[in-house]
Motif scaffolding. Structure first.
Motif, PDB file in Angstrom:
ATOM      1  N   TRP A  72      45.640  37.905  37.482  1.00  0.00           N
ATOM      2  CA  TRP A  72      45.813  39.331  37.770  1.00  0.00           C
ATOM      3  C   TRP A  72      44.663  40.146  37.193  1.00  0.00           C
ATOM      4  O   TRP A  72      44.241  41.136  37.785  1.00  0.00           O
ATOM      5  N   GLU A  73      44.131  39.697  36.051  1.00  0.00           N
ATOM      6  CA  GLU A  73      42.953  40.372  35.507  1.00  0.00           C
ATOM      7  C   GLU A  73      41.759  40.202  36.442  1.00  0.00           C
ATOM      8  O   GLU A  73      41.011  41.142  36.696  1.00  0.00           O
ATOM      9  N   ARG A  74      41.590  38.989  36.977  1.00  0.00           N
ATOM     10  CA  ARG A  74      40.491  38.747  37.916  1.00  0.00           C
ATOM     11  C   ARG A  74      40.644  39.605  39.170  1.00  0.00           C
ATOM     12  O   ARG A  74      39.673  40.211  39.656  1.00  0.00           O
ATOM     13  N   LEU A  75      41.868  39.678  39.700  1.00  0.00           N
ATOM     14  CA  LEU A  75      42.102  40.481  40.901  1.00  0.00           C
ATOM     15  C   LEU A  75      41.910  41.971  40.627  1.00  0.00           C
ATOM     16  O   LEU A  75      41.469  42.716  41.507  1.00  0.00           O
ATOM     17  N   HIS A  76      42.260  42.398  39.417  1.00  0.00           N
ATOM     18  CA  HIS A  76      42.054  43.797  39.051  1.00  0.00           C
ATOM     19  C   HIS A  76      40.566  44.147  39.097  1.00  0.00           C
ATOM     20  O   HIS A  76      40.167  45.161  39.666  1.00  0.00           O
ATOM     21  N   VAL A  77      39.728  43.284  38.502  1.00  0.00           N
ATOM     22  CA  VAL A  77      38.281  43.510  38.527  1.00  0.00           C
ATOM     23  C   VAL A  77      37.762  43.436  39.956  1.00  0.00           C
ATOM     24  O   VAL A  77      36.914  44.235  40.378  1.00  0.00           O
ATOM     25  N   GLN A  78      38.289  42.490  40.733  1.00  0.00           N
ATOM     26  CA  GLN A  78      37.885  42.374  42.139  1.00  0.00           C
ATOM     27  C   GLN A  78      38.166  43.665  42.899  1.00  0.00           C
ATOM     28  O   GLN A  78      37.371  44.081  43.756  1.00  0.00           O
ATOM     29  N   HIS A  79      39.280  44.307  42.590  1.00  0.00           N
ATOM     30  CA  HIS A  79      39.620  45.570  43.230  1.00  0.00           C
ATOM     31  C   HIS A  79      38.533  46.612  42.986  1.00  0.00           C
ATOM     32  O   HIS A  79      38.105  47.321  43.907  1.00  0.00           O
ATOM     33  N   TYR A  80      38.071  46.726  41.759  1.00  0.00           N
ATOM     34  CA  TYR A  80      37.067  47.741  41.448  1.00  0.00           C
ATOM     35  C   TYR A  80      35.699  47.399  42.022  1.00  0.00           C
ATOM     36  O   TYR A  80      34.943  48.296  42.392  1.00  0.00           O
ATOM     37  N   ILE A  81      35.387  46.109  42.109  1.00  0.00           N
ATOM     38  CA  ILE A  81      34.160  45.712  42.799  1.00  0.00           C
ATOM     39  C   ILE A  81      34.225  46.181  44.249  1.00  0.00           C
ATOM     40  O   ILE A  81      33.263  46.752  44.782  1.00  0.00           O
ATOM     41  N   CYS A  82      35.368  45.930  44.877  1.00  0.00           N
ATOM     42  CA  CYS A  82      35.565  46.316  46.277  1.00  0.00           C
ATOM     43  C   CYS A  82      35.470  47.827  46.445  1.00  0.00           C
ATOM     44  O   CYS A  82      34.757  48.321  47.319  1.00  0.00           O
ATOM     45  N   ARG A  83      36.184  48.559  45.613  1.00  0.00           N
ATOM     46  CA  ARG A  83      36.204  50.015  45.758  1.00  0.00           C
ATOM     47  C   ARG A  83      34.818  50.618  45.538  1.00  0.00           C
ATOM     48  O   ARG A  83      34.399  51.528  46.268  1.00  0.00           O
ATOM     49  N   GLN A  84      34.092  50.096  44.545  1.00  0.00           N
ATOM     50  CA  GLN A  84      32.756  50.618  44.258  1.00  0.00           C
ATOM     51  C   GLN A  84      31.779  50.284  45.381  1.00  0.00           C
ATOM     52  O   GLN A  84      30.970  51.116  45.785  1.00  0.00           O
ATOM     53  N   THR A  85      31.871  49.068  45.889  1.00  0.00           N
ATOM     54  CA  THR A  85      30.961  48.635  46.954  1.00  0.00           C
ATOM     55  C   THR A  85      31.183  49.426  48.234  1.00  0.00           C
ATOM     56  O   THR A  85      30.226  49.885  48.879  1.00  0.00           O
ATOM     57  N   PHE A 260      25.179  38.953  44.669  1.00  0.00           N
ATOM     58  CA  PHE A 260      25.681  38.112  43.582  1.00  0.00           C
ATOM     59  C   PHE A 260      24.644  38.063  42.460  1.00  0.00           C
ATOM     60  O   PHE A 260      23.467  37.844  42.716  1.00  0.00           O
ATOM     61  N   GLY A 261      25.067  38.196  41.222  1.00  0.00           N
ATOM     62  CA  GLY A 261      24.196  37.903  40.088  1.00  0.00           C
ATOM     63  C   GLY A 261      23.706  39.109  39.313  1.00  0.00           C
ATOM     64  O   GLY A 261      23.767  40.251  39.772  1.00  0.00           O
ATOM     65  N   LYS A 262      23.195  38.844  38.089  1.00  0.00           N
ATOM     66  CA  LYS A 262      22.709  39.913  37.210  1.00  0.00           C
ATOM     67  C   LYS A 262      21.555  40.686  37.834  1.00  0.00           C
ATOM     68  O   LYS A 262      21.359  41.861  37.521  1.00  0.00           O
ATOM     69  N   TRP A 263      20.782  40.033  38.691  1.00  0.00           N
ATOM     70  CA  TRP A 263      19.662  40.702  39.331  1.00  0.00           C
ATOM     71  C   TRP A 263      20.094  41.936  40.100  1.00  0.00           C
ATOM     72  O   TRP A 263      19.299  42.856  40.323  1.00  0.00           O
ATOM     73  N   ALA A 264      21.374  41.975  40.506  1.00  0.00           N
ATOM     74  CA  ALA A 264      21.889  43.078  41.320  1.00  0.00           C
ATOM     75  C   ALA A 264      22.607  44.132  40.483  1.00  0.00           C
ATOM     76  O   ALA A 264      23.302  44.983  41.034  1.00  0.00           O
ATOM     77  N   GLY A 265      22.493  44.071  39.162  1.00  0.00           N
ATOM     78  CA  GLY A 265      23.100  45.107  38.331  1.00  0.00           C
ATOM     79  C   GLY A 265      24.562  44.829  38.032  1.00  0.00           C
ATOM     80  O   GLY A 265      25.031  43.686  38.088  1.00  0.00           O
ATOM     81  N   ARG A 266      25.288  45.909  37.715  1.00  0.00           N
ATOM     82  CA  ARG A 266      26.672  45.776  37.255  1.00  0.00           C
ATOM     83  C   ARG A 266      27.576  45.130  38.308  1.00  0.00           C
ATOM     84  O   ARG A 266      28.367  44.247  37.998  1.00  0.00           O
ATOM     85  N   ILE A 267      27.481  45.560  39.559  1.00  0.00           N
ATOM     86  CA  ILE A 267      28.330  45.004  40.611  1.00  0.00           C
ATOM     87  C   ILE A 267      28.050  43.520  40.806  1.00  0.00           C
ATOM     88  O   ILE A 267      28.966  42.695  40.876  1.00  0.00           O
ATOM     89  N   GLY A 268      26.782  43.159  40.890  1.00  0.00           N
ATOM     90  CA  GLY A 268      26.428  41.759  41.081  1.00  0.00           C
ATOM     91  C   GLY A 268      26.883  40.883  39.935  1.00  0.00           C
ATOM     92  O   GLY A 268      27.337  39.750  40.140  1.00  0.00           O
ATOM     93  N   THR A 269      26.767  41.406  38.714  1.00  0.00           N
ATOM     94  CA  THR A 269      27.206  40.657  37.530  1.00  0.00           C
ATOM     95  C   THR A 269      28.711  40.431  37.571  1.00  0.00           C
ATOM     96  O   THR A 269      29.198  39.317  37.321  1.00  0.00           O
ATOM     97  N   LEU A 270      29.467  41.483  37.875  1.00  0.00           N
ATOM     98  CA  LEU A 270      30.923  41.362  37.938  1.00  0.00           C
ATOM     99  C   LEU A 270      31.362  40.401  39.036  1.00  0.00           C
ATOM    100  O   LEU A 270      32.293  39.604  38.844  1.00  0.00           O
ATOM    101  N   LEU A 271      30.696  40.446  40.178  1.00  0.00           N
ATOM    102  CA  LEU A 271      31.066  39.571  41.284  1.00  0.00           C
ATOM    103  C   LEU A 271      30.790  38.112  40.935  1.00  0.00           C
ATOM    104  O   LEU A 271      31.603  37.229  41.237  1.00  0.00           O
ATOM    105  N   ALA A 272      29.651  37.856  40.285  1.00  0.00           N
ATOM    106  CA  ALA A 272      29.335  36.493  39.883  1.00  0.00           C
ATOM    107  C   ALA A 272      30.356  35.982  38.867  1.00  0.00           C
ATOM    108  O   ALA A 272      30.853  34.856  38.968  1.00  0.00           O
ATOM    109  N   GLU A 273      30.692  36.809  37.884  1.00  0.00           N
ATOM    110  CA  GLU A 273      31.672  36.410  36.876  1.00  0.00           C
ATOM    111  C   GLU A 273      33.035  36.179  37.513  1.00  0.00           C
ATOM    112  O   GLU A 273      33.753  35.232  37.156  1.00  0.00           O
ATOM    113  N   ASN A 274      33.399  37.037  38.469  1.00  0.00           N
ATOM    114  CA  ASN A 274      34.682  36.918  39.148  1.00  0.00           C
ATOM    115  C   ASN A 274      34.759  35.606  39.918  1.00  0.00           C
ATOM    116  O   ASN A 274      35.779  34.910  39.891  1.00  0.00           O
ATOM    117  N   THR A 275      33.688  35.275  40.602  1.00  0.00           N
ATOM    118  CA  THR A 275      33.645  34.029  41.370  1.00  0.00           C
ATOM    119  C   THR A 275      33.608  32.821  40.443  1.00  0.00           C
ATOM    120  O   THR A 275      34.243  31.796  40.718  1.00  0.00           O
TER     121      THR A 275
END
Length: 325
Positions: A72-85, A260-275
């Motif tokens: 649920w923590e992972r899905l919560h972060v995924q939600h904010y990645i989605c909303r921000q993107t 995906f990845g740190k190269w893409a900033g905060r969103i990319g970092t979060l997405l990589a960690e989430n995956t």
């Protein structure tokens, strides 16, 4: 409390253990999601433990992800990645109806209820229902315009025809076969009001422009999903499935590139960690598929994080929406 839109059959449950959660903070900003309550875990033969993680035990469901606090923590972060993107929680033209009209909204496959509660706080004149396979949705101190129901989508929806003004569903690409997708879409359309809107969102599973380690890890994931007869490319024929219902008009879609990845900033970092958390969830299964020891598998994931910065991969997300005629 919000008006319940259905009358689920009564069921007997064993004593439940409540695990407290604290107020959840957005990882992307100072925004807070108001979920200061308990998650309701029912230990009544519907769950099983695998490598210390809790999974559903529903016989006719192909859904492979866990249903515990970590997920649920992972899905919560995924939600904010989605909303921000996507710069918002939905793409369909529903804003005016949600603000002024008291819309009835269903989130099918709501998980921990993040989208439902956020939308309910934003649109207090509308009513929101979240439905999910696992009984782990927020139950206490939720907004008055929210209710949750534990129910398997594959058993059909326990609502009358033409009930909801807006139906939202996302990130169930790992849950259904093609036949099941068609059945569920038909059910979603059935309970959508005439003139109401249905929106479905999915992402490509395997990123584009990726490197060799990425292809190994995602290859293991895709192989596992296909072994369950999961339709891993449902987004490629989603419009056709919507058209097949012959009850929808103005079918539209939108695409979004997500890095995906740190190269893409905060969103990319979060997405990589989430995956990465998904890969770690299935350490035993995927390491066996790849023919490596668990320690080697963990090192492979660490190397994957570094590889992302070299290849700069991305994937494509899709939103589809249509109006019932």
């Amino acid at each position: 409390m919000g008006t319940c839109l259905c009358k689920p059959k009564s069921r007997r449950f064993k004593q439940r253990r409540r695990l407290p959660t604290s107020t959840i903070e957005s990882p992307l900003s100072d925004t807070h999601l108001i979920v200061n309550d308990s998650l309701d875990y029912g230990f009544h033969g519907e769950h099983r433990l695998i490598d210390g993680r809790k999974f559903h035990n529903v016989e006719n469901s192909r859904y492979m992800m866990p249903c515990d606090d970590d997920e649920w923590e992972r899905l919560h972060v995924q939600h904010y990645i989605c909303r921000q993107t996507w710069k918002g929680n939905y793409s369909a033209p529903m804003n005016e109806r949600l603000i002024t009209g008291g819309a009835l909204v269903l989130d099918a496959g709501c998980g921990p209820g993040t989208w439902v509660i956020e939308m309910a706080n934003e649109f207090p004149r509308s009513h929101f229902t979240g439905i999910d396979l696992s009984q782990v949705c927020p139950r206490e101190q939720k907004p008055e315009n929210v209710n949750f129901l534990t129910h398997n989508l594959l058993d059909g929806l326990p609502y009358n025809d033409n009930t909801f003004d807006f139906i939202h569903m996302r990130y169930l690409i790992s849950a259904f076969s093609e036949k099941e997708w068609k059945m569920i879409i038909k059910e979603l359309v059935r309970v959508t009001k005439i003139g109401g809107t249905l929106e479905i969102m999915e992402d490509e599973i395997e990123p584009r422009n990726d490197g060799p380690i990425s292809r190994l890890l995602f290859g293991a994931l895709l192989s596992d999903l296909r072994s369950r007869d999961i339709d891993v490319t449902a987004y490629t024929h989603m419009i056709d499935m919507l058209k097949e219902t012959q009850q929808l008009k103005e079918i539209k879609s939108e695409e979004m590139s997500v890095p995906f990845g740190k190269w893409a900033g905060r969103i990319g970092t979060l997405l990589a960690e989430n995956t990465g958390r998904v890969f770690l969830t299935f350490r035993a299964r995927f390491s066996s598929h790849l023919g490596v020891e668990r320690e080697e598998y963990d090192k492979l994931i660490e190397a994957w994080y570094e590889e992302l910065n070299e290849y700069k991969p991305y994937n494509i997300g899709y939103r589809f929406w249509a109006q019932k005629r």
